[in-house]
Scaffold this motif. Structure first.
Motif, mmCIF file in Angstrom:
data_model
loop_
_atom_site.group_PDB
_atom_site.id
_atom_site.type_symbol
_atom_site.label_atom_id
_atom_site.label_comp_id
_atom_site.label_asym_id
_atom_site.label_seq_id
_atom_site.Cartn_x
_atom_site.Cartn_y
_atom_site.Cartn_z
ATOM 1 N N GLY A 145 -33.507 -49.032 23.019
ATOM 2 C CA GLY A 145 -32.799 -48.602 24.230
ATOM 3 C C GLY A 145 -33.120 -47.138 24.460
ATOM 4 O O GLY A 145 -33.149 -46.350 23.503
ATOM 5 N N GLY A 147 -31.599 -45.149 27.193
ATOM 6 C CA GLY A 147 -30.718 -44.741 28.294
ATOM 7 C C GLY A 147 -30.153 -43.357 28.025
ATOM 8 O O GLY A 147 -30.774 -42.530 27.348
ATOM 9 N N ARG A 148 -28.954 -43.140 28.545
ATOM 10 C CA ARG A 148 -28.352 -41.789 28.500
ATOM 11 C C ARG A 148 -28.203 -41.258 27.077
ATOM 12 O O ARG A 148 -28.579 -40.127 26.776
ATOM 13 N N ASP A 169 -37.725 -49.733 25.324
ATOM 14 C CA ASP A 169 -36.790 -50.051 26.416
ATOM 15 C C ASP A 169 -37.615 -50.569 27.588
ATOM 16 O O ASP A 169 -38.221 -49.789 28.322
ATOM 17 N N VAL A 172 -37.201 -48.998 31.186
ATOM 18 C CA VAL A 172 -37.424 -47.569 31.457
ATOM 19 C C VAL A 172 -38.923 -47.305 31.622
ATOM 20 O O VAL A 172 -39.715 -47.710 30.762
ATOM 21 N N ARG A 230 -22.787 -51.051 19.983
ATOM 22 C CA ARG A 230 -21.703 -52.030 19.936
ATOM 23 C C ARG A 230 -21.909 -52.917 18.721
ATOM 24 O O ARG A 230 -23.050 -53.259 18.391
ATOM 25 N N VAL A 255 -19.719 -48.602 15.091
ATOM 26 C CA VAL A 255 -19.209 -49.793 15.776
ATOM 27 C C VAL A 255 -19.480 -51.007 14.901
ATOM 28 O O VAL A 255 -20.496 -51.068 14.209
ATOM 29 N N GLY A 280 -17.421 -42.072 18.052
ATOM 30 C CA GLY A 280 -18.587 -41.380 18.625
ATOM 31 C C GLY A 280 -18.252 -40.513 19.826
ATOM 32 O O GLY A 280 -18.862 -39.470 20.037
ATOM 33 N N ALA A 281 -17.292 -40.949 20.621
ATOM 34 C CA ALA A 281 -16.961 -40.193 21.839
ATOM 35 C C ALA A 281 -15.703 -39.341 21.671
ATOM 36 O O ALA A 281 -15.233 -38.741 22.629
HETATM 37 P P1 NAD Z 1 -27.333 -46.766 29.196
HETATM 38 O O1 NAD Z 1 -26.974 -47.856 30.144
HETATM 39 O O2 NAD Z 1 -27.572 -45.393 29.745
HETATM 40 O O3 NAD Z 1 -28.624 -47.188 28.338
HETATM 41 C C1 NAD Z 1 -28.781 -48.445 27.770
HETATM 42 C C2 NAD Z 1 -30.282 -48.754 27.784
HETATM 43 O O4 NAD Z 1 -30.491 -49.955 27.075
HETATM 44 C C3 NAD Z 1 -30.852 -48.941 29.196
HETATM 45 O O5 NAD Z 1 -31.882 -47.992 29.440
HETATM 46 C C4 NAD Z 1 -31.392 -50.374 29.167
HETATM 47 O O6 NAD Z 1 -32.601 -50.507 29.904
HETATM 48 C C5 NAD Z 1 -31.620 -50.584 27.689
HETATM 49 N N1 NAD Z 1 -31.692 -51.969 27.280
HETATM 50 C C6 NAD Z 1 -30.929 -53.022 27.695
HETATM 51 N N2 NAD Z 1 -31.323 -54.156 27.058
HETATM 52 C C7 NAD Z 1 -32.340 -53.809 26.226
HETATM 53 C C8 NAD Z 1 -33.125 -54.533 25.293
HETATM 54 N N3 NAD Z 1 -32.959 -55.851 25.103
HETATM 55 N N4 NAD Z 1 -34.067 -53.852 24.606
HETATM 56 C C9 NAD Z 1 -34.264 -52.528 24.788
HETATM 57 N N5 NAD Z 1 -33.542 -51.792 25.675
HETATM 58 C C10 NAD Z 1 -32.585 -52.430 26.375
HETATM 59 O O7 NAD Z 1 -26.186 -46.757 28.090
HETATM 60 P P2 NAD Z 1 -25.725 -45.546 27.166
HETATM 61 O O8 NAD Z 1 -24.716 -44.734 27.907
HETATM 62 O O9 NAD Z 1 -26.909 -44.902 26.586
HETATM 63 O O10 NAD Z 1 -24.918 -46.385 26.058
HETATM 64 C C11 NAD Z 1 -25.623 -47.158 25.088
HETATM 65 C C12 NAD Z 1 -24.639 -47.920 24.238
HETATM 66 O O11 NAD Z 1 -23.712 -47.022 23.608
HETATM 67 C C13 NAD Z 1 -23.764 -48.925 24.972
HETATM 68 O O12 NAD Z 1 -23.687 -50.088 24.180
HETATM 69 C C14 NAD Z 1 -22.405 -48.308 24.990
HETATM 70 O O13 NAD Z 1 -21.402 -49.265 25.032
HETATM 71 C C15 NAD Z 1 -22.411 -47.557 23.676
HETATM 72 N N6 NAD Z 1 -21.414 -46.486 23.626
HETATM 73 C C16 NAD Z 1 -20.772 -46.269 22.426
HETATM 74 C C17 NAD Z 1 -19.835 -45.241 22.324
HETATM 75 C C18 NAD Z 1 -19.157 -44.954 21.013
HETATM 76 O O14 NAD Z 1 -18.069 -44.391 21.027
HETATM 77 N N7 NAD Z 1 -19.756 -45.269 19.887
HETATM 78 C C19 NAD Z 1 -19.516 -44.473 23.442
HETATM 79 C C20 NAD Z 1 -20.204 -44.695 24.622
HETATM 80 C C21 NAD Z 1 -21.149 -45.723 24.708
#
Ligand code: NAD
Length: 303
Positions: A145, A147-148, A169, A172, A230, A255, A280-281
């Protein structure tokens, strides 16, 4: 004089959000000495600043003045979004507010495992002799992944620790990765090279058990796995197996499939597995950003 809009806040949020709302609205908590239940304010409420409480369709229908449900954080599984849409009630989230905090937490877990912090804290036997750490510098980090959160992890890992970073990813564009100094890779290539693996995908059908025993055994011997995404994305019994076989040097988990992870769960007995309870947050900055961004969404909608 027209009545001021009412904002209901069922559970405490950062006080900066309350200060931001007060010039624009009456703020009514759902807790404390002057706390109000939803039923007490439903005929007046214009906005709800929500953490993880449930807002179902029946509640939405009982609130004729409700304009917005502003979520503190991400995820809309506690809100009846379809009914909200039907009633013209906005539902917002604050997706980027905690990315940096979670990224720093992923690095914290990686460092903790790499330097034997879990073993040191247990303090059983000759702890000093039992710990043989490994620098992150020069190591390979694989991100599943991009993402952000993963982008923040990549920046810290490459600029701060001099790591080589690979990411997988499919959604992306390659240029986004290369511009960030990250090497795009398919999953098998990434797994074969990732001495350190960090998971950053959402939990959806395609990502459930994405990392099972074959994937863990495909990692280089002595790899470390970090999951801050997750529970359910990483198969926990496979992880336990790979740690017990000695194939993995350890794991860091924020998680798990059941949260909090029970104290008698076998993963807790593994000194090389560091577990945090979905914190984490949980930083001052992320909590403030989530609350004030949600407050801004409310102000934009009710004024
Ligand atoms: P995001 O949506 O910005 O990025 C997720 C990325 O995963 C996306 O770029 C998407 O294209 C990619 N993706 C989806 N399916 C995929 C696959 N099969 N293979 C490869 N890439 C794939 O999300 P984010 O804000 O970066 O958050 C990521 C994770 O972190 C989420 O599961 C979110 O729930 C979790 N999170 C955890 C906490 C915590 O407290 N631990 C807090 C916030 C978010």
């Amino acid at each position: 004089m027209t009545e001021r809009p009412l904002v209901w806040i069922p559970r405490p949020v950062h006080t900066d959000a309350l200060a931001r709302l007060r010039p624009h609205a009456d703020v009514r908590p759902g807790y404390g000495a002057d706390g109000a239940t939803f039923d007490e304010i439903s005929d007046r409420v214009a906005a709800i600043l929500l953490r993880t409480e449930r807002v179902d369709g029946a509640m939405l229908r009982r609130a004729p003045r409700l304009r917005i449900v502003a979520r503190h954080g991400v995820g809309l599984d506690t809100v009846d979004v379809d009914t909200a849409r039907e009633l013209g009630i906005a539902v917002t989230t604050t997706p980027a507010a905690n990315s940096r905090s979670v990224a720093e937490h992923a690095m914290t877990l990686l460092l903790a495992v790499r330097r034997g912090i879990g073993i040191a804290i247990r303090n059983e036997g000759d702890t000093r002799a039992a710990i043989r750490g490994r620098e992150l510098s020069g190591g390979v980090l694989g991100l599943v992944g991009f993402g952000r959160i993963a982008r923040e992890v990549a920046a810290i890992a490459s600029h701060g620790f001099g790591m080589r970073v690979l990411a997988h990813d499919p959604m992306v564009p390659v240029s986004v990765m290369t511009d960030a100094g990250v090497e795009p890779a398919d999953l098998p290539t990434l797994l074969s090279l990732a001495e350190n693996l960090s998971l950053h995908v959402p939990l959806v059908e395609e990502t459930r058990d994405l990392i099972g025993l074959p994937e863990l055994m495909a990692l280089p011997e002595g790899a470390v796995v970090v999951n801050t995404s997750r529970g359910g994305i990483l198969d926990e019994s496979a992880l336990l197996d790979a740690v017990r076989r000695g194939h993995l040097a350890g794991a860091g988990l924020d998680v798990t499939t059941v949260e909090p992870l029970p104290s008698d769960h076998p993963l807790r007995a593994e000194p090389s597995v560091v577990i945090t309870p979905h914190t984490g947050a949980q930083t001052e900055q992320a909590l403030r950003r989530m609350a004030t961004e949600a407050a801004d969404h409310i102000i934009a909608r009710i004024t």
